[in-house]
Design a protein around this motif. Sequence first.
Motif, PDB file in Angstrom:
ATOM      1  N   GLY A 297      -8.901 -11.059  -1.497  1.00 56.82           N
ATOM      2  CA  GLY A 297      -9.117 -10.804  -2.727  1.00 56.82           C
ATOM      3  C   GLY A 297      -9.263  -9.464  -3.347  1.00 56.82           C
ATOM      4  O   GLY A 297      -9.400  -9.088  -4.317  1.00 56.82           O
ATOM      5  N   TYR A 298      -9.526  -8.622  -2.423  1.00 52.72           N
ATOM      6  CA  TYR A 298      -9.807  -7.124  -2.567  1.00 52.72           C
ATOM      7  C   TYR A 298      -8.608  -6.691  -3.180  1.00 52.72           C
ATOM      8  O   TYR A 298      -7.462  -6.792  -2.650  1.00 52.72           O
ATOM      9  CB  TYR A 298     -10.270  -6.553  -1.321  1.00 52.72           C
ATOM     10  CG  TYR A 298     -10.442  -4.791  -1.535  1.00 52.72           C
ATOM     11  CD1 TYR A 298     -11.626  -4.792  -2.346  1.00 52.72           C
ATOM     12  CD2 TYR A 298      -9.571  -4.088  -1.315  1.00 52.72           C
ATOM     13  CE1 TYR A 298     -11.866  -3.101  -2.412  1.00 52.72           C
ATOM     14  CE2 TYR A 298      -9.959  -2.662  -1.462  1.00 52.72           C
ATOM     15  CZ  TYR A 298     -10.897  -2.520  -2.105  1.00 52.72           C
ATOM     16  OH  TYR A 298     -11.355  -0.996  -2.374  1.00 52.72           O
ATOM     17  N   ILE A 299      -8.743  -5.829  -4.271  1.00 49.39           N
ATOM     18  CA  ILE A 299      -7.646  -5.047  -4.808  1.00 49.39           C
ATOM     19  C   ILE A 299      -7.911  -3.621  -4.365  1.00 49.39           C
ATOM     20  O   ILE A 299      -8.727  -3.206  -4.657  1.00 49.39           O
ATOM     21  CB  ILE A 299      -7.519  -5.153  -6.214  1.00 49.39           C
ATOM     22  CG1 ILE A 299      -7.539  -6.875  -6.754  1.00 49.39           C
ATOM     23  CG2 ILE A 299      -6.561  -4.472  -6.824  1.00 49.39           C
ATOM     24  CD1 ILE A 299      -6.339  -7.585  -6.514  1.00 49.39           C
ATOM     25  N   PRO A 300      -6.785  -3.155  -3.451  1.00 45.78           N
ATOM     26  CA  PRO A 300      -7.049  -1.564  -3.160  1.00 45.78           C
ATOM     27  C   PRO A 300      -6.982  -0.694  -4.328  1.00 45.78           C
ATOM     28  O   PRO A 300      -6.161  -0.989  -5.365  1.00 45.78           O
ATOM     29  CB  PRO A 300      -5.869  -1.374  -2.149  1.00 45.78           C
ATOM     30  CG  PRO A 300      -4.800  -2.408  -2.534  1.00 45.78           C
ATOM     31  CD  PRO A 300      -5.650  -3.495  -3.250  1.00 45.78           C
ATOM     32  N   ASP A 301      -7.727   0.254  -4.315  1.00 40.90           N
ATOM     33  CA  ASP A 301      -7.948   1.364  -5.169  1.00 40.90           C
ATOM     34  C   ASP A 301      -6.670   2.663  -4.875  1.00 40.90           C
ATOM     35  O   ASP A 301      -7.133   3.247  -3.951  1.00 40.90           O
ATOM     36  CB  ASP A 301      -9.400   1.835  -5.371  1.00 40.90           C
ATOM     37  CG  ASP A 301      -9.332   3.418  -6.130  1.00 40.90           C
ATOM     38  OD1 ASP A 301      -8.220   3.426  -6.951  1.00 40.90           O
ATOM     39  OD2 ASP A 301     -10.433   3.587  -6.526  1.00 40.90           O
ATOM     40  N   LEU A 302      -5.720   2.572  -5.169  1.00 42.55           N
ATOM     41  CA  LEU A 302      -4.634   3.459  -4.922  1.00 42.55           C
ATOM     42  C   LEU A 302      -4.479   4.783  -5.740  1.00 42.55           C
ATOM     43  O   LEU A 302      -3.731   5.696  -5.538  1.00 42.55           O
ATOM     44  CB  LEU A 302      -3.427   2.861  -4.770  1.00 42.55           C
ATOM     45  CG  LEU A 302      -3.345   1.461  -4.108  1.00 42.55           C
ATOM     46  CD1 LEU A 302      -1.949   0.652  -4.298  1.00 42.55           C
ATOM     47  CD2 LEU A 302      -3.514   1.855  -2.573  1.00 42.55           C
ATOM     48  N   ILE A 303      -5.328   4.981  -6.641  1.00 41.84           N
ATOM     49  CA  ILE A 303      -5.460   5.921  -7.563  1.00 41.84           C
ATOM     50  C   ILE A 303      -5.767   7.596  -6.846  1.00 41.84           C
ATOM     51  O   ILE A 303      -4.914   8.313  -6.978  1.00 41.84           O
ATOM     52  CB  ILE A 303      -6.374   5.945  -8.704  1.00 41.84           C
ATOM     53  CG1 ILE A 303      -5.833   4.698  -9.776  1.00 41.84           C
ATOM     54  CG2 ILE A 303      -6.318   7.266  -9.547  1.00 41.84           C
ATOM     55  CD1 ILE A 303      -6.985   4.372 -10.793  1.00 41.84           C
ATOM     56  N   LEU A 304      -6.821   7.268  -6.181  1.00 38.87           N
ATOM     57  CA  LEU A 304      -7.079   8.709  -5.568  1.00 38.87           C
ATOM     58  C   LEU A 304      -5.909   9.205  -4.762  1.00 38.87           C
ATOM     59  O   LEU A 304      -5.756  10.503  -4.354  1.00 38.87           O
ATOM     60  CB  LEU A 304      -8.540   8.488  -4.930  1.00 38.87           C
ATOM     61  CG  LEU A 304      -8.926   9.759  -4.009  1.00 38.87           C
ATOM     62  CD1 LEU A 304      -9.256  11.031  -4.875  1.00 38.87           C
ATOM     63  CD2 LEU A 304     -10.159   9.409  -3.162  1.00 38.87           C
ATOM     64  N   ALA A 305      -5.694   8.192  -3.704  1.00 41.51           N
ATOM     65  CA  ALA A 305      -4.527   8.634  -2.808  1.00 41.51           C
ATOM     66  C   ALA A 305      -3.347   9.007  -3.413  1.00 41.51           C
ATOM     67  O   ALA A 305      -2.538  10.022  -2.941  1.00 41.51           O
ATOM     68  CB  ALA A 305      -4.463   7.466  -1.507  1.00 41.51           C
ATOM     69  N   THR A 306      -2.998   8.121  -4.278  1.00 44.36           N
ATOM     70  CA  THR A 306      -1.619   8.625  -4.954  1.00 44.36           C
ATOM     71  C   THR A 306      -1.667   9.888  -5.592  1.00 44.36           C
ATOM     72  O   THR A 306      -0.698  10.560  -5.565  1.00 44.36           O
ATOM     73  CB  THR A 306      -1.346   7.314  -5.894  1.00 44.36           C
ATOM     74  OG1 THR A 306      -1.227   6.149  -5.427  1.00 44.36           O
ATOM     75  CG2 THR A 306       0.305   7.478  -6.557  1.00 44.36           C
ATOM     76  N   ASP A 307      -2.692  10.314  -6.401  1.00 41.60           N
ATOM     77  CA  ASP A 307      -2.821  11.540  -7.124  1.00 41.60           C
ATOM     78  C   ASP A 307      -2.959  12.355  -6.159  1.00 41.60           C
ATOM     79  O   ASP A 307      -1.817  13.594  -6.272  1.00 41.60           O
ATOM     80  CB  ASP A 307      -4.003  11.495  -7.823  1.00 41.60           C
ATOM     81  CG  ASP A 307      -3.960  10.647  -9.472  1.00 41.60           C
ATOM     82  OD1 ASP A 307      -2.841  10.232  -9.641  1.00 41.60           O
ATOM     83  OD2 ASP A 307      -5.004  10.623 -10.025  1.00 41.60           O
TER      84      ASP A 307
END
Length: 179
Positions: free
Chosen positions: A58-68
């Motif tokens: 159920g965890y939704i990965p936070d991809l904002i930091l790595a993508t940016d």
Amino acid sequence: AGKISETSINSFLERTWLNEPIRRNYNNQLFAVVPLELIKPAIKHFLAELNRWKNEPGYIPDLILATDSLTLKIEALLRYMCDKLSISTFKLRDDDLVMERNLDEILASLEHEKYNTNFQEDDRRFIKFVLSEKAGENLRNRVAHGLMDSFEYSFDKIILVFTIIMRLTKYRFQTGNND
């Protein structure tokens, strides 16, 4: 399958040109910069998010930091690559002011057909499509100018960026002025 881990990725990247120092002169002081140091923290964060996603239902990965971070760092990696190929990443304007070449100009200067760089055309087109083409993902511009909302950061985008980085690692350079 456990094949993609921080240890395996770092081990691979450390055997590529990204881990080779590049000499830079800043205000008459010589520094050795290592391109890998720029991307390692974002890759670490990305892989930690993947691990957490795998291990916590159920965890939704936070991809904002790595993508940016990785999206913008690709331009830096291309600049380092140009440095290794003795391709200038600066240009002289009509008013004699020196300024940086933009991403599209850097990609154009890597074109093998025109400049004998051995840079594969498929890689050049792929990078352009993902990072700067309006008909493509245009990720570099969207990230740099704050044009992406949080819901637009998806797994496919970080994989595209990560793929570009991995494709850049296949290149090899002769030791020269920049070591």
